[in-house]
Design an enzyme around this catalytic site. Structure first.
Site, PDB file in Angstrom:
ATOM      1  N   LYS A 194       0.723  -1.203  -0.034  1.00 25.65           N
ATOM      2  CA  LYS A 194       0.161  -0.014  -0.030  1.00 25.65           C
ATOM      3  C   LYS A 194       0.884   1.291  -0.026  1.00 25.65           C
ATOM      4  O   LYS A 194       1.379   1.676   0.963  1.00 25.65           O
ATOM      5  CB  LYS A 194      -0.852  -0.083   1.283  1.00 25.65           C
ATOM      6  N   GLY A 247       7.099   5.921   7.638  1.00 30.16           N
ATOM      7  CA  GLY A 247       6.096   7.222   7.639  1.00 30.16           C
ATOM      8  C   GLY A 247       6.385   7.971   8.859  1.00 30.16           C
ATOM      9  O   GLY A 247       7.359   7.810   9.575  1.00 30.16           O
ATOM     10  N   SER A 248       5.368   8.567   9.169  1.00 30.91           N
ATOM     11  CA  SER A 248       5.289   9.519  10.419  1.00 30.91           C
ATOM     12  C   SER A 248       5.440   8.706  11.868  1.00 30.91           C
ATOM     13  O   SER A 248       4.732   7.553  11.896  1.00 30.91           O
ATOM     14  CB  SER A 248       3.886  10.381  10.521  1.00 30.91           C
ATOM     15  N   ASN A 249       5.648   9.107  12.907  1.00 32.36           N
ATOM     16  CA  ASN A 249       5.689   8.675  14.167  1.00 32.36           C
ATOM     17  C   ASN A 249       4.202   8.188  14.485  1.00 32.36           C
ATOM     18  O   ASN A 249       4.025   7.437  15.373  1.00 32.36           O
ATOM     19  CB  ASN A 249       6.508   9.403  15.184  1.00 32.36           C
ATOM     20  N   GLU A 269      10.119   2.653  10.151  1.00 28.14           N
ATOM     21  CA  GLU A 269      11.074   3.850  10.097  1.00 28.14           C
ATOM     22  C   GLU A 269      10.281   5.037   9.996  1.00 28.14           C
ATOM     23  O   GLU A 269       9.387   5.356   9.237  1.00 28.14           O
ATOM     24  CB  GLU A 269      11.639   3.450   8.695  1.00 28.14           C
ATOM     25  N   CYS A 303      12.884  12.127   5.707  1.00 26.10           N
ATOM     26  CA  CYS A 303      13.372  11.768   7.191  1.00 26.10           C
ATOM     27  C   CYS A 303      14.828  12.076   7.512  1.00 26.10           C
ATOM     28  O   CYS A 303      14.995  12.318   8.846  1.00 26.10           O
ATOM     29  CB  CYS A 303      12.809  10.583   7.817  1.00 26.10           C
ATOM     30  N   GLU A 404       9.672  17.151  14.084  1.00 24.89           N
ATOM     31  CA  GLU A 404       9.833  16.944  12.733  1.00 24.89           C
ATOM     32  C   GLU A 404       8.921  17.941  11.890  1.00 24.89           C
ATOM     33  O   GLU A 404       7.757  17.663  12.081  1.00 24.89           O
ATOM     34  CB  GLU A 404       9.816  15.661  12.395  1.00 24.89           C
TER      35      GLU A 404
END
Ligand code: UN1
Length: 512
Positions: A194, A247-249, A269, A303, A404
């Site tokens: 995806k 992707g994002s945290n 990650e 990132c 971030e």
């Protein structure tokens, strides 16, 4: 030096005609099909929102579940296909991707926004990963070990996990699928993939290339969807044996909690807030190039971006003067134009997020040295263009130091001692990558030992990685196995230990 990267070698071609709009589909069991979700989603050029790259009908949980079922059915045959044969399919995909490099780079620039030379660089990087993992088919090895017992062969083999789901972001729409999908395939897994909903066209090209390379139907399935309902199936379905996410945290946290609860393998990650230290003895022109590339390359949307600049106080004023002179020269615009040094941010959400952080920085008392505004002159009003932005006098308490931003915003802090440089570098919850510019090798080595980061660059920018070495971060930047290199294969497979007793008789003693 206002070009962040070198000039592209690829042809400049802007396609705006609606007749070129792509009809994008999910790919399940070897069939291209429309999703049954209630949304039609357009992939828009962030440099010119009048251009629609492609449209797809969003998949729903139905297609996600169906894709997992197909992957499960396809697993026994793919698992039994010899690893060198699996690797050769990836090598064939590499051959095709190399021939199509220029065209893929143009599509990436139109869909994601990064400038053409960066897009071409990303295709190259992804191709290096296909090259590495194609060869890993021949090295899918276990070990032999000396047994405590005579005539006892003790060895391991590596085996695939089963059905795995791969969830990728928009900012590296070619390289990240390469670094996750190639090892998963070579290790013998079947996949549900995806991609981010704003870079579907690149994902479709990736799958088409593997299809053309001879990948059997059902081994790799693509689900084009948006939102958490499809995503939740791809993390929670009981048939999945692993989840690999970048992707994002925010989202990653849900992914690893859910996967962890079920005891399946997971690698996430996630974010970074990467420091670059410029020491008093640094080669200043070299450090300038590194900071510009690190902070504003890919419009800061990586990132691994340099988002904190730690300047030794003795060179701080001189360095900032030179940096600002270069930042002012960066031409912002459509990445298909070879003169442009920085493209747009990816979409309206990202645009608002970055602008909001600029306001937060100002409110917190950071000094805005340059940038921070939308660019709306001429045709640029049709895209998500922002000025490259530099904040000075940032302190570790500020949100622009800690969080971030994922955009072209650089926060500057001055440091006096090596200990302070290390402490300030480590004073965030992230630990992905870092850099130091110094001509003192001892200092560079000490920094590389003490900085809390999964990757350290001495005299090169924070960005980037190479196929043959692990990629990933410490602290909240990552959970699970590192990616790329051997680690990618280790994540997507598991060892089986075999005890083969060939004494042919009952043993007197048994160590087991
Ligand atoms: C790079 O710096 O070359 O999402 C790659 C990201 C990273 C990839 C960075 N996963 O930005």
């Amino acid at each position: 030096m206002n070009k962040i990267l070198t000039k592209p070698k690829v042809k400049n071609e802007i396609i705006t005609s609606p007749s070129h709009m792509l009809d994008l589909k999910s790919y399940i069991g070897g069939h291209w099909l429309d999703g049954s979700g209630d949304r039609e989603i357009s992939s828009i050029n962030p440099a010119d929102t009048r251009e629609t790259i492609g449209v797809f009908k969003s998949a729903s949980q139905k297609e996600a579940t169906q894709a997992i079922a197909v992957a499960e059915q396809s697993f026994p045959t793919w698992r039994a296909t010899p690893a060198p044969v699996r690797g050769r399919i990836v090598q064939k995909a590499l051959e095709i991707a190399r021939k199509r490099k220029a065209e893929l780079a143009r599509l990436m620039t139109r869909e994601e926004g990064k400038i053409l030379s960066e897009a071409a660089g990303e295709i190259e990087k992804g191709n290096n990963l296909l090259e590495w993992y194609g060869g890993e088919g021949l090295r899918f090895m276990g070990q032999t070990a000396p047994s405590e017992l005579p005539r006892n062969l003790l060895y391991t083999v590596r085996q695939p996990l089963g059905v795995v789901s791969i969830i990728t972001p928009w900012n590296f729409p070619w390289a990240i699928p390469c670094w996750k999908i190639a090892p998963a395939l070579v290790a013998g897994n079947t996949i549900v993939f995806k991609p981010a909903s704003n870079t579907p066209a690149m994902a479709v090209e990736f799958v088409k290339i593997l299809e053309e390379a001879g990948l059997p139907q059902g081994v790799l399935n693509l689900v084009l969807g948006s939102g958490s309902s499809v995503g939740s199936v791809l993390v929670e379905d009981a048939r999945l044996r692993a989840v690999s996410f970048t992707g994002s945290n925010e989202i990653g946290k849900g992914v690893y909690q859910n996967a962890g609860r079920r005891g399946i393998k997971v690698t996430c990650e996630m974010g970074g807030k990467n420091p670059c230290v410029v020491w008093e003895d640094a080669d200043i022109p070299l450090a300038l190039i590194g900071v510009l590339k690190g902070a504003f390359g890919s419009t800061g949307q990586r990132c691994t971006a340099t988002s904190r600049l730690l300047l030794h106080e003795k060179i701080a004023e001189e360095f900032l003067d030179k940096l600002l002179a270069e930042v002012k020269k960066i031409k912002v615009g459509n990445g298909l134009d070879p003169e442009v040094g920085m493209g747009p941010v990816v979409d309206s959400k990202q645009f608002e997020t970055v602008l909001n952080y600029v306001e937060i920085g100002k409110r917190e008392g950071a000094k805005l040295l340059f940038g921070g505004k939308k660019i709306t002159q001429g045709d640029l009003k049709h895209g998500y263009f922002l000025e490259p932005t530099v904040f000075d006098q940032v302190t570790p308490k500020m949100r622009v130091f800690q969080e971030e931003i994922f955009g072209p915003v650089l926060s500057v802090v001055r440091v006096k001692s090596f200990e302070e440089a290390v402490n300030v570098s480590n004073a965030v919850r992230f630990g992905l990558t870092s850099a130091i510019y110094t001509q003192d090798l001892t200092l560079g080595m000490r920094y590389s030992e003490e900085v809390q980061a999964g990757m350290v660059h001495v005299n090169s920018p924070t960005i980037g990685g190479e196929a043959q070495v692990p990629f990933g971060g410490m602290k909240e930047s990552g959970v699970g196995e590192r990616e790329m290199a051997k680690e990618g294969i280790l994540f997507f497979s598991e060892p089986k230990t075999v005890f083969l007793d060939y004494t042919g008789q009952k043993r007197q003693s048994n160590v087991y």
